[in-house]
Design an enzyme around this catalytic site. Structure first.
Site, mmCIF file in Angstrom:
data_model
loop_
_atom_site.group_PDB
_atom_site.id
_atom_site.type_symbol
_atom_site.label_atom_id
_atom_site.label_comp_id
_atom_site.label_asym_id
_atom_site.label_seq_id
_atom_site.Cartn_x
_atom_site.Cartn_y
_atom_site.Cartn_z
ATOM 1 N N THR A 63 8.555 17.406 8.442
ATOM 2 C CA THR A 63 7.842 16.445 7.614
ATOM 3 C C THR A 63 8.837 15.609 6.814
ATOM 4 O OG1 THR A 63 5.978 16.146 6.113
ATOM 5 C CG2 THR A 63 7.377 18.060 5.689
ATOM 6 N N LYS A 67 11.372 13.174 9.705
ATOM 7 C CA LYS A 67 10.679 12.953 10.985
ATOM 8 C C LYS A 67 11.462 12.046 11.943
ATOM 9 C CE LYS A 67 5.909 13.752 9.620
ATOM 10 N NZ LYS A 67 4.524 13.276 9.637
ATOM 11 N N ASN A 88 7.124 15.346 14.650
ATOM 12 C CA ASN A 88 6.623 16.274 13.634
ATOM 13 C C ASN A 88 6.584 17.713 14.124
ATOM 14 O OD1 ASN A 88 4.321 16.320 15.291
ATOM 15 N ND2 ASN A 88 2.992 16.658 13.532
ATOM 16 N N GLY A 131 2.888 2.189 7.718
ATOM 17 C CA GLY A 131 4.017 3.112 7.589
ATOM 18 C C GLY A 131 4.032 4.103 8.740
ATOM 19 N N ASN A 153 -1.842 -5.051 6.558
ATOM 20 C CA ASN A 153 -0.791 -4.467 5.703
ATOM 21 C C ASN A 153 -0.261 -5.504 4.727
ATOM 22 O OD1 ASN A 153 0.840 -2.188 5.073
ATOM 23 N ND2 ASN A 153 2.599 -3.263 5.951
ATOM 24 N N ARG A 154 0.283 -4.987 3.612
ATOM 25 C CA ARG A 154 0.896 -5.833 2.592
ATOM 26 C C ARG A 154 2.065 -6.604 3.189
ATOM 27 N NH1 ARG A 154 2.541 -2.077 -2.368
ATOM 28 N NH2 ARG A 154 4.035 -1.487 -0.778
ATOM 29 N N ILE A 220 -6.674 9.175 5.274
ATOM 30 C CA ILE A 220 -5.791 10.308 5.597
ATOM 31 C C ILE A 220 -5.323 11.039 4.341
ATOM 32 C CG2 ILE A 220 -5.032 9.207 7.741
ATOM 33 C CD1 ILE A 220 -2.216 9.057 6.349
HETATM 34 P P1 ATR Z 1 4.144 7.058 5.522
HETATM 35 O O1 ATR Z 1 5.302 7.363 6.406
HETATM 36 O O2 ATR Z 1 3.627 8.255 4.760
HETATM 37 O O3 ATR Z 1 3.040 6.341 6.225
HETATM 38 P P2 ATR Z 1 5.525 4.778 4.386
HETATM 39 O O4 ATR Z 1 6.308 4.637 5.625
HETATM 40 O O5 ATR Z 1 6.225 4.701 3.066
HETATM 41 O O6 ATR Z 1 4.699 6.131 4.342
HETATM 42 O O7 ATR Z 1 4.360 3.670 4.460
HETATM 43 C C1 ATR Z 1 3.499 3.434 3.438
HETATM 44 C C2 ATR Z 1 2.511 2.322 3.816
HETATM 45 O O8 ATR Z 1 1.615 2.205 2.731
HETATM 46 C C3 ATR Z 1 3.146 0.965 3.993
HETATM 47 O O9 ATR Z 1 2.426 0.248 4.961
HETATM 48 C C4 ATR Z 1 2.949 0.326 2.620
HETATM 49 O O10 ATR Z 1 2.876 -1.074 2.637
HETATM 50 P P3 ATR Z 1 4.204 -1.992 2.880
HETATM 51 O O11 ATR Z 1 4.477 -1.938 4.349
HETATM 52 O O12 ATR Z 1 3.831 -3.332 2.422
HETATM 53 O O13 ATR Z 1 5.276 -1.345 2.056
HETATM 54 C C5 ATR Z 1 1.613 0.885 2.250
HETATM 55 N N1 ATR Z 1 1.394 0.948 0.793
HETATM 56 C C6 ATR Z 1 1.926 1.821 -0.085
HETATM 57 N N2 ATR Z 1 1.472 1.581 -1.331
HETATM 58 C C7 ATR Z 1 0.635 0.513 -1.244
HETATM 59 C C8 ATR Z 1 -0.170 -0.218 -2.196
HETATM 60 N N3 ATR Z 1 -0.187 0.111 -3.493
HETATM 61 N N4 ATR Z 1 -0.909 -1.237 -1.731
HETATM 62 C C9 ATR Z 1 -0.912 -1.575 -0.420
HETATM 63 N N5 ATR Z 1 -0.178 -0.927 0.520
HETATM 64 C C10 ATR Z 1 0.581 0.107 0.118
#
Ligand code: ATR
Length: 278
Positions: A63, A67, A88, A131, A153-154, A220
């Site tokens: 984890t 990963k 994983n 992500g 996505n943002r 999730i």
């Molecule tokens: P994981 O591997 O657990 O999926 P990650 O790779 O850090 O975690 O990805 C987090 C995702 O959540 C990303 O898509 C992130 O958006 P960005 O690609 O723009 O960074 C999204 N995310 C996290 N916090 C957010 C928030 N407050 N609002 C919108 N999107 C968010």
């Protein structure tokens, strides 16, 4: 035969994986143990993995934050994990380490368990977030025959990168604002970010004003199990799908890779829910 299993990551002291795999071992009369191996960021990662190999560990889960790092230590990697670019689950086959990714297919299994005929409706799916978790779920769904999956996505580029990991079917990339305004086009909406996780439990990634009543709202995040996102979806009459079930089914697929044993889920879903809710 006495099996050693485990989990590597950091920090993982509060992981529920040992509890889940102990239930699986009990059910299948498998003698063994599942141990937490916390590997700190400044540790010699290669040496730690060799140590596990020498212990004759049968398999282990991986984890955050390893990963992707683990891939360099493997002898082989299966296609799903290669597509996702993350592992994983590792199987130790006579000293050869083979990497898998059961997150995506675990997610699909948990969804189909809750909604058995969902695939037959050829649903329009919207993923929120891009992500690692989104990457796994996207590939899991596509390789299971779900073809219409858009990603909101943002950060546009991250969503575009996911799209390129699997070119079967069609995928559009949206902003989160576009997702809100076009929400009525989607049958399944999957929240894959950490937004809404304890302690920030009142946060919600998008508003659900345009949600179709027949839609499935999936999150999730499983701490809490009923996130703000799920509560809002339920209030609007939609169907919900809870995050802890993905945890359960990714573990089931890993246990099957290690032991070839099939697990019957019975009431494990409820048991895990009770455990999480204390
Ligand atoms: P994981 O591997 O657990 O999926 P990650 O790779 O850090 O975690 O990805 C987090 C995702 O959540 C990303 O898509 C992130 O958006 P960005 O690609 O723009 O960074 C999204 N995310 C996290 N916090 C957010 C928030 N407050 N609002 C919108 N999107 C968010």
């Amino acid at each position: 035969m006495y099996y050693l299993f485990g989990l590597i990551g950091y920090p993982i002291k509060h992981s529920l994986s040992p509890w889940i795999h102990e239930q699986f071992m009990k059910q299948t009369n498998t003698r063994g143990e599942y141990t937490i191996f916390e590997i700190e960021q400044n540790a010699d990662f290669k040496a730690e993995i060799n140590n596990l190999r020498q212990k004759n560990i049968k398999g282990f889960n991986v984890t955050i934050p390893y990963k992707e790092t683990i891939i360099n230590e493997l002898n082989d990697i299966d296609e799903q994990a290669r597509n996702i670019g993350a592992v994983n689950t590792v199987l130790n086959l006579d000293g050869k380490l083979i990497g898998y990714n059961t997150d995506g297919l675990g997610y699909v299994k948990s969804l189909e368990k809750a909604y058995p005929s969902v695939k037959e409706t050829d649903p329009n799916i919207l993923l929120l977030g891009a992500g690692g978790a989104a990457r796994g779920i996207y590939n899991g769904l596509k390789s299971s025959g779900y073809l219409n999956i858009d990603i909101a996505n943002r950060t546009f580029e991250k969503a575009e990168k996911i799209k390129q990991t699997n070119l079967v079917g069609r995928t559009k990339i949206l902003t989160l604002e576009e997702a809100e305004s076009k929400l009525d086009q989607y049958d399944i909406i999957i929240q894959t970010t950490s937004v809404g996780m304890k302690p920030k439990t009142n946060e919600q990634i998008i508003n659900l004003d345009k949600l179709k009543q027949t839609a499935i709202i999936s999150d999730i995040v499983y701490q809490p199990i009923m996130t703000q996102f799920l509560k809002d979806g339920k209030k609007r009459g939609a169907n919900i799908h809870k995050g802890h079930t993905m945890l359960l089914y990714q573990a089931e697929l890993a246990f099957n890779i290690w032991t070839n044993q099939q697990i019957k889920m019975n009431d494990m879903d409820l048991k895990l829910q009770n455990k999480l809710e204390g």
